[in-house]
Motif scaffolding. Structure first.
Motif, PDB file in Angstrom:
ATOM      1  N   LEU A 156      21.613 -12.336  -2.220  1.00  0.00           N
ATOM      2  CA  LEU A 156      20.416 -12.586  -3.030  1.00  0.00           C
ATOM      3  C   LEU A 156      19.629 -13.774  -2.490  1.00  0.00           C
ATOM      4  O   LEU A 156      18.403 -13.784  -2.513  1.00  0.00           O
ATOM      5  CB  LEU A 156      20.796 -12.860  -4.489  1.00  0.00           C
ATOM      6  N   THR A 157      20.342 -14.781  -2.017  1.00  0.00           N
ATOM      7  CA  THR A 157      19.666 -15.960  -1.476  1.00  0.00           C
ATOM      8  C   THR A 157      18.837 -15.591  -0.249  1.00  0.00           C
ATOM      9  O   THR A 157      17.697 -16.010  -0.094  1.00  0.00           O
ATOM     10  CB  THR A 157      20.703 -17.028  -1.099  1.00  0.00           C
ATOM     11  N   ASP A 158      19.423 -14.787   0.627  1.00  0.00           N
ATOM     12  CA  ASP A 158      18.669 -14.374   1.813  1.00  0.00           C
ATOM     13  C   ASP A 158      17.496 -13.474   1.424  1.00  0.00           C
ATOM     14  O   ASP A 158      16.402 -13.580   1.987  1.00  0.00           O
ATOM     15  CB  ASP A 158      19.577 -13.637   2.805  1.00  0.00           C
ATOM     16  N   LEU A 159      17.738 -12.608   0.453  1.00  0.00           N
ATOM     17  CA  LEU A 159      16.645 -11.759  -0.036  1.00  0.00           C
ATOM     18  C   LEU A 159      15.504 -12.614  -0.572  1.00  0.00           C
ATOM     19  O   LEU A 159      14.336 -12.317  -0.360  1.00  0.00           O
ATOM     20  CB  LEU A 159      17.144 -10.891  -1.188  1.00  0.00           C
ATOM     21  N   ARG A 160      15.879 -13.681  -1.250  1.00  0.00           N
ATOM     22  CA  ARG A 160      14.870 -14.565  -1.830  1.00  0.00           C
ATOM     23  C   ARG A 160      14.016 -15.199  -0.740  1.00  0.00           C
ATOM     24  O   ARG A 160      12.789 -15.173  -0.811  1.00  0.00           O
ATOM     25  CB  ARG A 160      15.567 -15.641  -2.669  1.00  0.00           C
ATOM     26  N   THR A 161      14.649 -15.742   0.278  1.00  0.00           N
ATOM     27  CA  THR A 161      13.851 -16.422   1.293  1.00  0.00           C
ATOM     28  C   THR A 161      13.119 -15.416   2.183  1.00  0.00           C
ATOM     29  O   THR A 161      12.128 -15.752   2.798  1.00  0.00           O
ATOM     30  CB  THR A 161      14.707 -17.363   2.155  1.00  0.00           C
ATOM     31  N   ARG A 162      13.611 -14.175   2.250  1.00  0.00           N
ATOM     32  CA  ARG A 162      12.913 -13.201   3.089  1.00  0.00           C
ATOM     33  C   ARG A 162      11.772 -12.508   2.369  1.00  0.00           C
ATOM     34  O   ARG A 162      10.751 -12.200   2.964  1.00  0.00           O
ATOM     35  CB  ARG A 162      13.905 -12.177   3.640  1.00  0.00           C
ATOM     36  N   THR A 163      11.945 -12.249   1.090  1.00  0.00           N
ATOM     37  CA  THR A 163      10.865 -11.562   0.372  1.00  0.00           C
ATOM     38  C   THR A 163      10.082 -12.516  -0.520  1.00  0.00           C
ATOM     39  O   THR A 163       9.032 -12.175  -1.007  1.00  0.00           O
ATOM     40  CB  THR A 163      11.419 -10.461  -0.552  1.00  0.00           C
ATOM     41  N   TRP A 164      10.659 -13.695  -0.774  1.00  0.00           N
ATOM     42  CA  TRP A 164      10.062 -14.697  -1.647  1.00  0.00           C
ATOM     43  C   TRP A 164      10.189 -14.336  -3.124  1.00  0.00           C
ATOM     44  O   TRP A 164       9.548 -14.933  -3.971  1.00  0.00           O
ATOM     45  CB  TRP A 164       8.594 -14.960  -1.254  1.00  0.00           C
ATOM     46  N   PHE A 165      11.030 -13.343  -3.461  1.00  0.00           N
ATOM     47  CA  PHE A 165      11.198 -13.021  -4.882  1.00  0.00           C
ATOM     48  C   PHE A 165      11.865 -14.212  -5.575  1.00  0.00           C
ATOM     49  O   PHE A 165      12.626 -14.949  -4.965  1.00  0.00           O
ATOM     50  CB  PHE A 165      12.038 -11.740  -5.045  1.00  0.00           C
ATOM     51  N   GLY A 166      11.529 -14.407  -6.840  1.00  0.00           N
ATOM     52  CA  GLY A 166      12.163 -15.474  -7.620  1.00  0.00           C
ATOM     53  C   GLY A 166      11.643 -16.865  -7.318  1.00  0.00           C
ATOM     54  O   GLY A 166      12.163 -17.844  -7.818  1.00  0.00           O
ATOM     55  N   MET A 167      10.584 -16.955  -6.507  1.00  0.00           N
ATOM     56  CA  MET A 167      10.083 -18.272  -6.121  1.00  0.00           C
ATOM     57  C   MET A 167       8.894 -18.714  -6.971  1.00  0.00           C
ATOM     58  O   MET A 167       8.441 -19.835  -6.859  1.00  0.00           O
ATOM     59  CB  MET A 167       9.639 -18.252  -4.659  1.00  0.00           C
ATOM     60  N   GLY A 168       8.364 -17.821  -7.790  1.00  0.00           N
ATOM     61  CA  GLY A 168       7.153 -18.147  -8.559  1.00  0.00           C
ATOM     62  C   GLY A 168       7.449 -18.920  -9.828  1.00  0.00           C
ATOM     63  O   GLY A 168       8.568 -19.401 -10.020  1.00  0.00           O
ATOM     64  N   GLY A 188       0.825  -1.201   0.000  1.00  0.00           N
ATOM     65  CA  GLY A 188       0.000   0.000   0.000  1.00  0.00           C
ATOM     66  C   GLY A 188       0.863   1.255   0.000  1.00  0.00           C
ATOM     67  O   GLY A 188       2.082   1.195  -0.122  1.00  0.00           O
ATOM     68  N   GLY A 189       0.229   2.407   0.158  1.00  0.00           N
ATOM     69  CA  GLY A 189       0.979   3.655   0.197  1.00  0.00           C
ATOM     70  C   GLY A 189       1.532   3.991  -1.174  1.00  0.00           C
ATOM     71  O   GLY A 189       0.822   3.942  -2.168  1.00  0.00           O
ATOM     72  N   HIS A 190       2.830   4.289  -1.222  1.00  0.00           N
ATOM     73  CA  HIS A 190       3.458   4.736  -2.459  1.00  0.00           C
ATOM     74  C   HIS A 190       3.415   3.681  -3.546  1.00  0.00           C
ATOM     75  O   HIS A 190       3.478   2.490  -3.280  1.00  0.00           O
ATOM     76  CB  HIS A 190       4.915   5.078  -2.185  1.00  0.00           C
ATOM     77  N   ALA A 191       3.328   4.145  -4.756  1.00  0.00           N
ATOM     78  CA  ALA A 191       3.351   3.225  -5.883  1.00  0.00           C
ATOM     79  C   ALA A 191       4.795   2.898  -6.228  1.00  0.00           C
ATOM     80  O   ALA A 191       5.539   3.751  -6.683  1.00  0.00           O
ATOM     81  CB  ALA A 191       2.646   3.857  -7.077  1.00  0.00           C
ATOM     82  N   GLU A 192       5.172   1.690  -5.961  1.00  0.00           N
ATOM     83  CA  GLU A 192       6.528   1.250  -6.260  1.00  0.00           C
ATOM     84  C   GLU A 192       6.459   0.194  -7.345  1.00  0.00           C
ATOM     85  O   GLU A 192       5.570  -0.654  -7.334  1.00  0.00           O
ATOM     86  CB  GLU A 192       7.172   0.633  -5.019  1.00  0.00           C
ATOM     87  N   PRO A 193       7.417   0.206  -8.262  1.00  0.00           N
ATOM     88  CA  PRO A 193       7.391  -0.848  -9.279  1.00  0.00           C
ATOM     89  C   PRO A 193       7.627  -2.214  -8.653  1.00  0.00           C
ATOM     90  O   PRO A 193       8.355  -2.337  -7.672  1.00  0.00           O
ATOM     91  CB  PRO A 193       8.550  -0.481 -10.210  1.00  0.00           C
ATOM     92  N   LEU A 194       7.003  -3.224  -9.226  1.00  0.00           N
ATOM     93  CA  LEU A 194       7.244  -4.587  -8.775  1.00  0.00           C
ATOM     94  C   LEU A 194       8.489  -5.106  -9.476  1.00  0.00           C
ATOM     95  O   LEU A 194       8.597  -5.038 -10.695  1.00  0.00           O
ATOM     96  CB  LEU A 194       6.061  -5.480  -9.120  1.00  0.00           C
ATOM     97  N   LEU A 195       9.430  -5.595  -8.703  1.00  0.00           N
ATOM     98  CA  LEU A 195      10.600  -6.210  -9.319  1.00  0.00           C
ATOM     99  C   LEU A 195      10.282  -7.664  -9.656  1.00  0.00           C
ATOM    100  O   LEU A 195      10.670  -8.175 -10.680  1.00  0.00           O
ATOM    101  CB  LEU A 195      11.806  -6.122  -8.391  1.00  0.00           C
ATOM    102  N   CYS A 196       9.586  -8.332  -8.727  1.00  0.00           N
ATOM    103  CA  CYS A 196       9.188  -9.714  -8.968  1.00  0.00           C
ATOM    104  C   CYS A 196       7.678  -9.738  -9.097  1.00  0.00           C
ATOM    105  O   CYS A 196       6.963  -9.486  -8.123  1.00  0.00           O
ATOM    106  CB  CYS A 196       9.640 -10.603  -7.814  1.00  0.00           C
ATOM    107  N   GLU A 197       7.215 -10.001 -10.323  1.00  0.00           N
ATOM    108  CA  GLU A 197       5.776  -9.962 -10.563  1.00  0.00           C
ATOM    109  C   GLU A 197       5.062 -11.210 -10.051  1.00  0.00           C
ATOM    110  O   GLU A 197       3.956 -11.131  -9.558  1.00  0.00           O
ATOM    111  CB  GLU A 197       5.496  -9.738 -12.039  1.00  0.00           C
ATOM    112  N   CYS A 198       5.717 -12.373 -10.155  1.00  0.00           N
ATOM    113  CA  CYS A 198       5.065 -13.615  -9.708  1.00  0.00           C
ATOM    114  C   CYS A 198       4.685 -13.515  -8.226  1.00  0.00           C
ATOM    115  O   CYS A 198       3.577 -13.852  -7.842  1.00  0.00           O
ATOM    116  CB  CYS A 198       5.969 -14.821  -9.879  1.00  0.00           C
ATOM    117  N   GLU A 199       5.623 -13.096  -7.417  1.00  0.00           N
ATOM    118  CA  GLU A 199       5.372 -13.069  -5.974  1.00  0.00           C
ATOM    119  C   GLU A 199       5.085 -11.651  -5.481  1.00  0.00           C
ATOM    120  O   GLU A 199       5.016 -11.413  -4.279  1.00  0.00           O
ATOM    121  CB  GLU A 199       6.563 -13.668  -5.212  1.00  0.00           C
TER     122      GLU A 199
END
Ligand SMILES: Cc1cc2nc3c(=O)[nH]c(=O)nc-3n(C[C@H](O)[C@H](O)[C@H](O)COP(=O)(O)OP(=O)(O)OC[C@H]3O[C@@H](n4cnc5c(N)ncnc54)[C@H](O)[C@@H]3O)c2cc1C
Ligand SMILES: Cc1cc2nc3c(=O)[nH]c(=O)nc-3n(C[C@H](O)[C@H](O)[C@H](O)COP(=O)(O)OP(=O)(O)OC[C@H]3O[C@@H](n4cnc5c(N)ncnc54)[C@H](O)[C@@H]3O)c2cc1C
Lengths: 380, 476
Positions: free
Chosen positions: B397-409, B371-382
């Motif tokens: 990047l690995t920790d970012l992946r498991t924390r934000t779930w990016f790249g998991m879709g 919500g709030g500001h419109a930020e671009p989505l870097l990972c669209e799947c998740e």
């Protein structure tokens, strides 16, 4: 020989085959179950870009030994001319190096990559030069900070970057298509012109101005020309990932051109090929001699099943695969005895990731075309 | 030591008793088996035919976790369906077993998609554990109670004075440091044997690997189990919008999870199609393995790994103050933690009793920047925005992946890998972020290549075209 041809697939190899057939006066039907690969890439045509040690190749000619497995080097060169002429015919002008070397064109991440034929809207150079890049908030593929850092790393030259706010109507849902659609409107064009005038204050007017590849779909060339005149510098695009405007523009124009010339363009999925023609899932049969331009595994022409058997989707035939992933892009569905011809990625035996995808398209289509012509002259 | 379910659970337990704690892990949270499991909150019904103790523990802990960790548990319910070859008397025995450990069983209608001949079906109170968020909550809980959680920090040695443990030696990117301690809990999962060897008392661990196949749709609303003696390929677990099918049980040598063996994946898929005839057409995402640490009780000889109890043990080592806790299940982590913490608290003369049965875990943090500001989505799947990535700047990047779930879709990083790496390069510089990206690509590829069929094979080839033809990424 039959005047009727059915081309299965409307990726680059399908469209190229259709154009050649059309030129020679055949009746052509193109049928495909999907878009083909054009909307996934920018439409820069790679010949031989990196060698087996993955070093950038400046002169494809240095790799004659590999290339001559497909065509003689002269055939290659005249083939590229043919392709450029066909593209010009559909309204896409391209640039090449006069010495038949690769041009350099930066990717969305700022890598200077060797490219052979580059559409005019895209930035490419023979030797690297300092550039100015402008992009807008929300274009996620083009991160200017890392782009300029990598450009400097790969060229040793400065890139001036200006990162700008997005237009007021932008939303996080905008893909490259939304941007391009916006710039195709009067309002969008005015916004763009105004924004660039501000963005360029204090930048070097000698530098070419590079923008993300979102400058319209229909009016790209006019837009870039207008910008170039108004801003007093060369204005070109950097290709993004997908949806890829460069490829989309080429495909749209090419399809329109073919349809206008009387080619039938159908949506349908081929499942069987007999002497009568191509059978589609919905029961239709398209009569004619068939060329499969079905794009291998990536294009949907081959299906890998869970038990690692591989099926030619257009015929139901089984294809042998070693199970080694590296062999997957090389799988070929071409068979001497079969009642269809094969071009493009489905013809296999060429790794586009190493040696350029378009090289495979051109090489395989020309080879097929020569054999068709030979047959014709024999028949005569 | 160990930031898996057991180690973080033990730290949480000790912290609530007032014991100052530090958790160390060689990787990020969930680096070990706790990040590579099936996701099932067992009702215990799977074990009633073979292991009543484990079954009873699962049921009790299942109910407990629903109380203290409700927002990390999805109450899907579970189904046990018997294939036609299973005799009725085995089903009766199974029902009696459930009854004995108070697992509620009800007759159920068969579900769509399931082999129509598997008509004898029963529902139980299985559920689904959201492992990563639950571990993050435990870590937040430990930290908010004054404890420390040191990730990417490896325990490499221990020092003693008069037979008592006094120090542990830790290694991280910042160098080697010593940490004064009064007691150590070895919750190193499959590495527990190696770790105990650091104080000269290696443990009789047997390691068993299991492979799981991940599908990109939620095919069933509930957990589906095969009602039979436990075997390979028995369980389908829905997880948000995906499903995980597993698993196998093969003895293995090393604690680090190996790449899935393709033959094992085929066998798992064959078993799967007995249960769901159209599983071969499901959109597959990847396959992965996890490694079970199983405690081979002295004298149990060469029992096959599946027959080793899923019960757990707490070991008090000859070196005073050194404890190990091994075996068990994710479902029973709280109980394991309690039992080891009892011993540690006793050793340290803390008299406060265990609090964890009734103490709710810290609540879930809602997505950063939603919500709030419109930020671009870097990972669209998740649906991961640049703001979320920024929030964790400095992470690998690995920790970012498991924390934000990016790249998991479904695209497995095809369209977002380079975007997130670009953001990361602002901090790390191009060279290091390129290396990070390559590591990320390799990790994603490892899973994709282990299930290379259908649209996943197409996706992998697309990913390669985008990387090598589109972006000019270095392949090595
Ligand atoms: C992400 C990406 C980046 C690329 N980048 C570059 C680049 O930088 N430079 C370059 O030179 N090349 C590039 N390429 C081109 C690529 O390497 C191939 O050369 C090219 O895509 C092959 O085209 P094709 O016509 O053989 O197959 P495709 O374009 O895949 O077309 C296959 C067609 O067959 C149809 N089809 C398949 N099976 C059936 C069936 N049974 N019935 C009906 N229709 C069917 C599909 O619907 C589709 O229309 C890129 C490609 C991709 C995907
Ligand atoms: C295939 C499979 C499926 C499973 N499915 C389920 C299920 O559905 N439901 C269920 O309840 N249970 C399941 N389990 C069991 C469950 O996952 C494990 O019992 C549980 O995760 C073990 O957690 P742990 O904390 O003990 O070990 P781990 O999670 O492995 O934690 C140990 C940690 O110690 C760290 N470490 C090791 N050595 C060192 C060192 N020297 N220095 C610093 N740190 C170190 C590791 O990095 C690791 O993070 C499954 C297990 C497997 C293998």
């Amino acid at each position: 020989m039959s005047r009727e041809w059915v081309v299965v697939g409307k990726g680059p190899s399908g469209l190229l085959s259709a154009s050649l057939l059309l030129d020679a006066g055949y009746n052509v039907t193109v049928v495909s179950h999907g878009q083909g690969s054009f909307p996934l890439w920018s439409g820069t045509l790679d010949f031989y870009s990196v060698d087996h040690k993955l070093r950038p190749v400046t002169h494809p000619e240095d790799h004659r030994d590999v290339l001559s497995r497909y065509l003689s080097y002269d055939q290659w060169l005249s083939g590229w001319d043919t392709w450029r002429q066909i593209l010009a015919g559909i309204g896409v002008e391209t640039q090449v190096d006069v010495m038949a070397a690769n041009l350099l064109s930066p990717t969305a991440t700022g890598v200077l990559y060797p490219r052979y034929v580059v559409p005019n809207w895209q930035y490419a150079c023979r030797i690297p030069e300092p550039v100015t890049v402008v992009s807008w908030h929300g274009i996620a593929d083009l991160d200017l900070e890392s782009w300029t850092a990598r450009y400097q790393l790969s060229s040793g030259l400065e890139a001036q970057a200006r990162y700008r706010p997005a237009p007021g109507n932008w939303s996080p849902r905008w893909t490259a298509l939304h941007w391009a659609g916006f710039f195709d409107t009067e309002v969008g064009m005015d916004w763009l012109m105004h924004d660039l005038e501000q963005a360029l204050v204090g930048t070097d007017a000698q530098n070419p101005l590079l923008l993300p590849q979102v400058i319209g779909i229909r009016h790209t060339e006019q837009l870039l020309n207008r910008l170039s005149l108004a801003l007093g510098r060369k204005v070109k695009e950097i290709p993004l990932v997908a949806p890829a405007l460069g490829g989309i523009r080429i495909q749209e124009r090419w399809q329109k051109f073919l349809v206008r010339q009387g080619v039938r363009l159908l949506t349908g999925e081929a499942i069987r090929i007999s002497n009568d023609g191509v059978w589609l899932t919905d029961g239709r049969v398209l009569a004619g001699r068939t060329v499969l331009a079905t794009g291998g595994v990536l294009g949907g022409g081959l299906r890998v099943n869970w038990d690692h058997t591989v099926t030619n989707t257009a015929t139901g035939e089984t294809i042998l695969w070693s199970g080694d992933p590296e062999d997957l892009p090389l799988l070929s569905i071409a068979r001497d005895s079969s009642n269809y011809d094969v071009v493009g990625r489905s013809s296999g035996r060429w790794n586009g990731d190493l040696h350029g995808g378009a090289g495979q398209v051109l090489g395989s289509v020309l080879k097929w075309w020569h054999s068709v012509q030979q047959e014709v002259s024999l028949a005569k | 030591m160990g930031a898996g379910a057991t180690g973080l659970g033990a730290a949480w337990d000790l912290m609530l008793r007032g014991v100052p704690v530090t958790v160390v892990d060689q990787g990020d949270l969930a680096h070990g088996t706790s990040g590579r499991f099936h996701g099932l909150l067992h009702s215990g019904a799977r074990y009633v035919l073979t292991d009543t103790v484990a079954a009873g523990q699962c049921q009790t802990e299942n109910l407990c976790l629903r109380r203290i960790a409700a927002s990390y548990i999805e109450d899907t319910g579970g189904l046990f369906a018997a294939p036609p070859e299973v005799p009725d008397r085995l089903i009766d025995k199974w029902k009696q077993g459930c009854q004995a450990v108070h697992i509620p069983v009800a007759a159920s209608v068969a579900v769509e998609g399931l082999n129509s001949r598997w008509s004898r079906a029963f529902s139980v109170n299985d559920g689904v554990i959201n492992g990563y968020p639950l571990l993050q909550a435990l870590a937040r809980g430990v930290e908010s109670g004054g404890g420390r959680v040191l990730t990417h920090t490896r325990l490499v040695g221990a020092a003693q004075v008069n037979g008592k443990i006094r120090k542990v030696i830790l290694e991280s990117a910042q160098g080697t440091q010593e940490l004064a301690v009064d007691a150590v809990v070895n919750a190193a999962g499959p590495w527990a044997g190696e770790v105990a060897a650091l104080w000269g008392d290696p443990l009789p661990l047997t390691l068993s690997r299991g492979v799981m196949v991940l599908f990109s749709h939620r095919h069933q609303p509930q957990v589906i189990n095969r009602l039979d003696m436990p075997g390979d390929g028995d369980i389908l677990v829905p997880h948000d919008h995906i499903s995980i099918w597993g698993t196998t049980d093969r003895e293995t040598d090393l604690p680090a999870a190996p790449s899935p063996d393709i033959q094992e994946v085929f066998e798992l898929m064959e078993r799967g199609q007995e249960m769901f005839p159209d599983m071969g057409q499901w959109r597959v995402l990847r396959a992965f393995t996890g490694v079970r640490p199983l405690y081979r009780a002295p004298g149990s000889g060469s029992t096959p790994t599946r027959d080793i109890s899923r019960d757990f043990v707490v070991v008090e080592h000859p070196l005073s103050g050194a404890f190990s806790v091994i075996g068990g299940k994710w479902t029973t982590f709280r109980l394991m933690a309690q039992q080891v913490a009892d011993r540690v608290a006793g050793y340290l003369h803390y008299s406060t009793a265990c609090q964890t049965q009734d103490h709710p875990l810290p609540p879930r943090v809602e997505g950063v920047g939603a919500g709030g500001h419109a930020e671009p989505l870097l990972c669209e799947c998740e649906r991961v925005s640049s703001r979320q990535i920024q929030h964790y700047s400095g992470c690998s990047l690995t920790d970012l992946r498991t924390r934000t779930w990016f790249g998991m879709g479904p695209c497995q990083g095809t369209f977002c890998g380079h975007r997130v790496a670009a953001w990361q390069s602002h901090q790390l510089g191009i060279d290091q972020s390129d290396q990070e990206l390559l590591k990320f690509r390799k990790e994603r590829e490892r899973g994709m290549l282990s299930a290379l069929w259908g649209d996943n094979a197409v996706e992998w080839l697309l990913q390669r075209n985008i990387r090598f033809q589109g972006l000019g990424e270095p392949p090595k």
